[in-house]
Design an enzyme around this catalytic site. Sequence first.
Site, mmCIF file in Angstrom:
data_model
loop_
_atom_site.group_PDB
_atom_site.id
_atom_site.type_symbol
_atom_site.label_atom_id
_atom_site.label_comp_id
_atom_site.label_asym_id
_atom_site.label_seq_id
_atom_site.Cartn_x
_atom_site.Cartn_y
_atom_site.Cartn_z
ATOM 1 N N ASP A 263 5.273 1.961 -2.820
ATOM 2 C CA ASP A 263 5.533 2.614 -4.083
ATOM 3 C C ASP A 263 4.177 2.837 -4.739
ATOM 4 O OD1 ASP A 263 8.174 2.202 -6.563
ATOM 5 O OD2 ASP A 263 6.602 3.707 -6.349
HETATM 6 C C1 GLC Z 1 7.508 5.582 -9.196
HETATM 7 C C2 GLC Z 1 8.831 5.125 -8.630
HETATM 8 C C3 GLC Z 1 9.151 5.723 -7.296
HETATM 9 C C4 GLC Z 1 8.545 7.112 -7.234
HETATM 10 C C5 GLC Z 1 7.041 6.937 -7.222
HETATM 11 C C6 GLC Z 1 6.326 8.300 -7.258
HETATM 12 O O1 GLC Z 1 6.881 4.550 -9.897
HETATM 13 O O2 GLC Z 1 9.070 3.725 -8.563
HETATM 14 O O3 GLC Z 1 10.569 5.766 -7.163
HETATM 15 O O4 GLC Z 1 8.965 7.780 -6.064
HETATM 16 O O5 GLC Z 1 6.571 6.143 -8.293
HETATM 17 O O6 GLC Z 1 6.589 8.940 -8.457
#
Ligand code: GLC
Length: 744
Positions: A263
């Site tokens: 993430d």
């Molecule tokens: C965010 C989310 C994730 C998302 C990523 C990119 O913090 O937790 O679901 O795909 O970052 O935006």
Amino acid sequence: MKLKNLILQMALVLCAFNMNAELPVYLDDSKPIEERIDDAISQMSLKQKVALLHAHSKFSSPGVPALGIPELWTDDGPMGVRPEVLWDEWDQAGWTNDSCTAFPSLTCLAATWNPEMAALYGKSIGEEARYRNKSVLLGPGVNIYRTPLGGRNFEYFGEDPLLAGIMAAEYVKGVQSNGVAVCVKHFAANNHEWNRYTTNSIVGDRALYEIYLPAFKAAVDAGAWSLMGGYNLINGQHATYNQRLINDILKGEWGFDGAVISDWGAVHDTKQAVEGGLDLEFGTGTDGLGSKGNPYDNYYLANPYYNGLVEGKYSEDQLNDKVRRVLRLTMRTAMNRNRPFGSINSDEHHEACRKIGEEGIVLLKNVDNTLPIDLKKIHTIAVIGENGIKRMTVGGGSSSLKAQYEIYPLEGLEARLGKDIDIVYERGYVGDTCTHYNNVWTKQDLSDPRTPEQLTADAVKAAKGADMVIFIGGLNKSDHQDAEGCDRLSMDLPYNQNELIEALAAANPNIVVVNISGTGIAMPWLDKVKAVLQAWYLGNETGNALAAVLCGDVNPSGKLPYTYYASLDQCAAHKLGDYPGTPRHDPVEGDIIDMKYNDDIFVGYRYTDMNKIKPTFPFGHGLSYTTFEYGKPSINRKKGSVDDKFTVTIPVTNTGSREGSEIVQLYIADLKSSLPRPAKELKDFAKIKLQPGQTETVVFEIGREDLCFFDDKAHSWIVEPGKFEAIIGASAADLKGKVGFEIE
Ligand code: GLC
């Protein structure tokens, strides 16, 4: 003529062959992918290998430019393709060609209980991602609904691992049929947003294997090409490079051959990331809202990793496994020249959006046949509530979208009924008047100078003068109202909606409440209203889908994918668990929050069953404008070995006057087990469409996988001989019959 064509075709074949003959193996997609990967690796330098494993912009990683291996472009999100952002920012790039179809929230998709809808959803959103040249779509989210306060419940498939897994699997196949990879998230036991970066989910193996992992495994078994590691820790180590979760279970036991992507900002340590099975690092150095000063070379899997390799701290084999997985992801997507070209904002996608929304709306209550709206009796409708006019395809965090259009509920009702009856609108309350989310502008000015008292008075006046009131409220994906990064603060509706609903019901008892939300809310006014619809964030076609159900053009067939608790003390995560957790300073991880999953496997109806708790509405509940009658279930054998096929059949009849679809649920009860088991567990379901008077016999095959439980000591799935029951339900509480059988 024929000879000429033959010669021409032969020339083309030779030319094509000749073309491939010049191509290096790794670029030749007539060769098997594994061969191409070996060839690419053999030509890559150490620097090129390391560069492949981390981002070089907010949403892309570099590929291998010198070898013509393309960049890998990812993008959010599970309900639609996010608008372009600046190279290294969360802020919008201001493009004018990146509006999209905002499909309904995944909880709405789960509420359809229709795998065909999930397949349609995946195919459609995959086409939009493909058209926008995204190789990895950062979804679906399959985390289990463990608490109604969970900020991202709207992005997930509810509380039951079987329902979530079946729906996610079809979504995965649909997206990937476009040559776009899914990135199933957030792996795993990432069930709330409070302290999401530092929560340490302390989960036993039975809860992991029986509740929190199955939907991910179903997605992997469906062929998911990538998975996203969550922000949280699990049993003391960060999920995105958790030895047990990633190496032992995901890549070991499940044989996952895809790439594990972090993430955004979930990586905190090079050694752990290298050894814990992470393949692709994104978002490091962001403070969640902006990425300043952490150039991509400083990523944990960038220079620190390169230097470690040069110093001999890390093995080249380990490096090559990561490279192999990222190349495999790239060759399945960006380097696959046989991919379709996709499409975006098409009539087909808008139709899919509306159909999924219509089929996901759940009719929770409907007394005195209040719904569908009877145009012979209703001549004036007062529509009350901010959610009747508010843009909701924005907000919620990373799943916020720049929808090409959005039909608001009021617009949908006016379009459907405006010719036949008078519709009066009153705001009723002022909730969230924010004009932009992540710089996606709502183009609405929802400011209203009236005081709450005046707003209420105006709404009550309109209610008094109407034949029917339709209150459209709920949550709105602003902070604490179904949004990433912040949980709900209670189960109560915000902005004094409860008081307003009571006032409206007192003014006009013929009131329908449409609750737009992605999670359960408390309904203290339930006895005072005639009908309640659980409508979700329905995307572009919100107003049309809602109007179709309210007016009876569509017979609602959705059922709840989660238990609708009356209060938090009906929910195991709060009754047994220790939400929001206990702060602790960890010598390695620093200040973290321990969240003990004391509820273990007793999540949702598994808990309310055990404690004979009556929630506001049970898991699997949903009404129809027709009625269904269930006959007696029967079973083909009373005894057998675990490898025998047990077949349960149940006739279901549409005893009403209009066509309708019914979701028949099969639960299995293990009457005696050496380890605690829930009273019953969903093991299959069937959605059947019946004409008035029609009877269909539903057939369920029961096999080993429906009977076993996970023995954490033996670390295996076991079936113990003894008595079981196959229980047929229209919901987890509305049980229609059961048949006993015995495993010898
Ligand atoms: C965010 C989310 C994730 C998302 C990523 C990119 O913090 O937790 O679901 O795909 O970052 O935006």
